[in-house]
Design an enzyme around this catalytic site. Structure first.
Site, mmCIF file in Angstrom:
data_model
loop_
_atom_site.group_PDB
_atom_site.id
_atom_site.type_symbol
_atom_site.label_atom_id
_atom_site.label_comp_id
_atom_site.label_asym_id
_atom_site.label_seq_id
_atom_site.Cartn_x
_atom_site.Cartn_y
_atom_site.Cartn_z
ATOM 1 N N ARG A 81 -7.302 -7.907 -9.059
ATOM 2 C CA ARG A 81 -8.019 -9.175 -9.286
ATOM 3 C C ARG A 81 -9.485 -8.896 -9.572
ATOM 4 O O ARG A 81 -9.942 -7.765 -9.480
ATOM 5 C CB ARG A 81 -7.919 -10.025 -8.028
ATOM 6 C CG ARG A 81 -8.477 -9.262 -6.831
ATOM 7 C CD ARG A 81 -8.656 -10.067 -5.601
ATOM 8 N NE ARG A 81 -8.739 -9.219 -4.428
ATOM 9 C CZ ARG A 81 -9.836 -8.670 -3.955
ATOM 10 N NH1 ARG A 81 -10.972 -8.860 -4.588
ATOM 11 N NH2 ARG A 81 -9.819 -7.914 -2.884
ATOM 12 N N LYS B 168 0.810 -1.221 0.000
ATOM 13 C CA LYS B 168 0.000 0.000 0.000
ATOM 14 C C LYS B 168 0.844 1.272 0.000
ATOM 15 O O LYS B 168 0.438 2.287 -0.569
ATOM 16 C CB LYS B 168 -0.967 -0.017 1.177
ATOM 17 C CG LYS B 168 -2.044 -1.070 0.988
ATOM 18 C CD LYS B 168 -3.172 -0.986 1.976
ATOM 19 C CE LYS B 168 -4.177 -2.056 1.574
ATOM 20 N NZ LYS B 168 -5.319 -2.172 2.404
#
Ligand code: ADP
Ligand code: ADP
Ligand code: MG
Length: 508
Positions: free
Chosen positions: A322, A143
């Site tokens: 994804r 992140k």
């Protein structure tokens, strides 16, 4: 003259025939794709594989012996006793693909879907990974690194820190961050995902206790104890954008989704398009998402997540590399089959449609029907057997599930039983349809989120789009509902309790 063939010629002819048969079989053999997942998403992907005229190879661990996904696949490979460990075992999954001669792997969501090592193992083994490259997963799975890339592309973000140092030095850094930006602040696992590894800190005094817990939690969940800080966006809506990119870098978006209705930072209800956004704001967020995806060199389907503050400002949160659970709502409003598109792109096809070809219409709401007891802090109800399963149908109703009457829900996996996605041309039509479906949906055996959702969608704040990520905490009366909803439900439950079995029918 005899037309009898000599013995040796006959033998040659027989051999030639055999060879020809083998070659023919090889030519006719369908290309196989392995699905490295279970549950509803494995079924969703198998359906797309079969529609594209490939063969689907399923994998399963022992607790999934009775699962639907291995019944509908063309082939199923047992990979171990699990639980979970084998679905997460890169070597075993790659072995299963090689042994079954699958040329590609779809990872679904969860498990190995965002594991860069897995994508790399596929690349090394010459197997097509249906998703972005390992390099992109590496960058975006971190992140702090993802924020760095987004900062360079001028994507709006909340103030955040670098990785904090361990021990007292990190504590001092955190205290300084809190002073500078003000509380509350969020301690987040740098490698985090799935709503885990996030701790909200209300005041400086809480830091000393929370900081070490956050680190050890991150270590346990993600095998990486790095944590960093973000300023908290108060009362935010979670707004995300579905994007799709081909290998040439052509990137389109499929509009926004609102996923504000969450429990424990995990989504329960998803809505497309994000309700109550002005058209201008919706377009701006979508364009920002495309810029973000391009900045990351993104390929295949992905999701750019933002937090939208009450003042209308929005901030980048992360890119999920994804397929998302909630991709169905975007499919319903655009008509695009995202999984089909993912497979075609991975197989080397280009995106044949442009942004201007994608027409969004109507509204779609997905509800995750989990085997959970909302009244008991959403405690999972795994281990129970589904006694009665009667699903609704009709116009605008889509079910993505994997359970059937007589199915015992394995305790060792997540509690999602079926996703109900409802489409309507207007918001009101969609909510009306949902209400009808939730009223008629009968699942007995485990407790489910169905009666809770029925309460939720009748709440005026929900109906008016007045919800943010704290909706469940601020609407306690939603937990006050009748488990049975209708007389039919009550009877179904009572009969099931008497007979302890149901006919073995399958729906959705
Ligand atoms: P994950 O990778 O686990 O999905 P995210 O960064 O996407 O983690 O955050 C998950 C949820 O946590 C968000 O949908 C939101 O509800 C909450 N959250 C995360 N960061 C913040 C923040 N800075 N301010 C407010 N809420 C946040
Ligand atoms: P195919 O339908 O042959 O797979 P594509 O690869 O072009 O064709 O499209 C992938 C998905 O996008 C399919 O589900 C298709 O229905 C959808 N799609 C294609 N073109 C458009 C368009 N112009 N508008 C909306 N959806 C489209
Ligand atoms: Mg997230």
């Amino acid at each position: 003259m005899s037309n009898q063939l000599s013995r040796s010629t006959k033998q040659k002819a027989v051999q030639l025939k055999k060879k020809l048969k083998k070659t023919l079989e090889k030519t006719l053999k369908k290309t196989k794709i392995l699905v490295a997942n279970r549950g509803e998403i494995a079924i969703r992907i198998i359906r797309a594989i079969q529609e594209l005229n490939y063969e689907a190879v399923a994998i399963y661990e022992t607790p999934d012996n009775e699962s639907r996904h291995i019944r509908i696949a063309d082939e199923a490979v047992w990979i171990g006793d699990g639980p979970r460990a084998d679905y997460l075992n890169i070597d075993k999954v790659i072995d299963a693909a090689i042994n079954s001669e699958a040329i590609a792997i779809h990872p679904g969501y969860g498990f190995l879907a965002e594991n860069a090592d897995f994508a790399r193992a596929c690349e090394d083994a010459g197997i097509i990974f249906i998703g972005p490259s390992s390099g992109v997963i590496d960058k975006l799975g971190n992140k702090v690194m993802a924020r760095q890339i987004m900062a360079e592309a001028n994507i709006p973000m909340v103030p955040g820190s670098q990785n904090l140092q361990a021990g007292d030095a990190g504590l001092a850094e955190a205290a300084e961050f809190g002073k500078k930006y003000g509380y509350p602040i969020m301690l987040k696992a740098t490698s985090g995902g799935g709503g885990r590894g996030i701790r909200r800190i209300e005041k400086e005094e809480d830091l000393a206790e929370q900081y070490p817990i956050a680190r050890s939690e991150a270590k346990a969940a993600f095998n990486d104890d790095s944590v960093y800080l973000e300023k908290v966006v108060v009362q935010p809506k979670h707004v995300e954008v579905q994007i799709i990119a081909d290998k040439n870098g052509k990137t389109v978006h499929l509009g926004t989704r609102d996923c504000s209705i969450q429990r424990r930072n995990q989504k329960l209800v998803e809505i497309a398009p994000a309700f109550h956004l002005s058209e201008a704001q919706n377009n701006e967020i979508c364009e920002t998402a495309v810029t973000a995806a391009k900045a990351a060199g993104y390929f295949n389907a992905g999701t750019v997540e933002f937090l939208l503050a009450p003042d209308g400002n929005y901030y980048f949160m992360e890119i999920n590399t994804r397929l998302q659970v909630e991709h169905t709502v975007s499919e319903m409003i655009t008509g695009i089959d995202i999984v089909r598109t993912q497979i075609k792109l991975a197989m080397g096809k280009e995106l044949l449609f442009d942004q201007s070809d994608i027409k969004m219409r109507g509204h779609a709401i997905e509800m995750r029907i989990n085997a959970e007891d909302p009244k008991n802090n959403f405690m999972p109800e795994g281990g129970k057997t589904v006694r009665v399963y009667r699903s609704p149908g009709g116009y605008g109703v889509r079910l993505d599930g994997f359970c059937y009457q007589g199915f015992t829900i394995p305790q060792v996996y997540d509690s999602l039983l079926v996703k109900m996605t409802v489409f309507g041309w207007s918001w009101n039509e969609t909510v009306d349809r949902l209400k009808r479906c939730l009223t008629n949906f009968v699942i007995t055996g485990p407790k489910t989120t169905i009666p809770f959702y029925l309460n939720l969608i009748q709440d005026p704040d929900f109906q008016n789009g007045e919800f943010d990520t704290s909706f469940l905490e601020t609407h306690e009366h939603l937990f006050d509902y009748d488990e049975d909803r209708t007389e039919v439900n009550k009877l179904a439950r009572l009969i099931a309790e008497i007979h302890h079995k149901g006919e073995n029918t399958y729906a959705a």
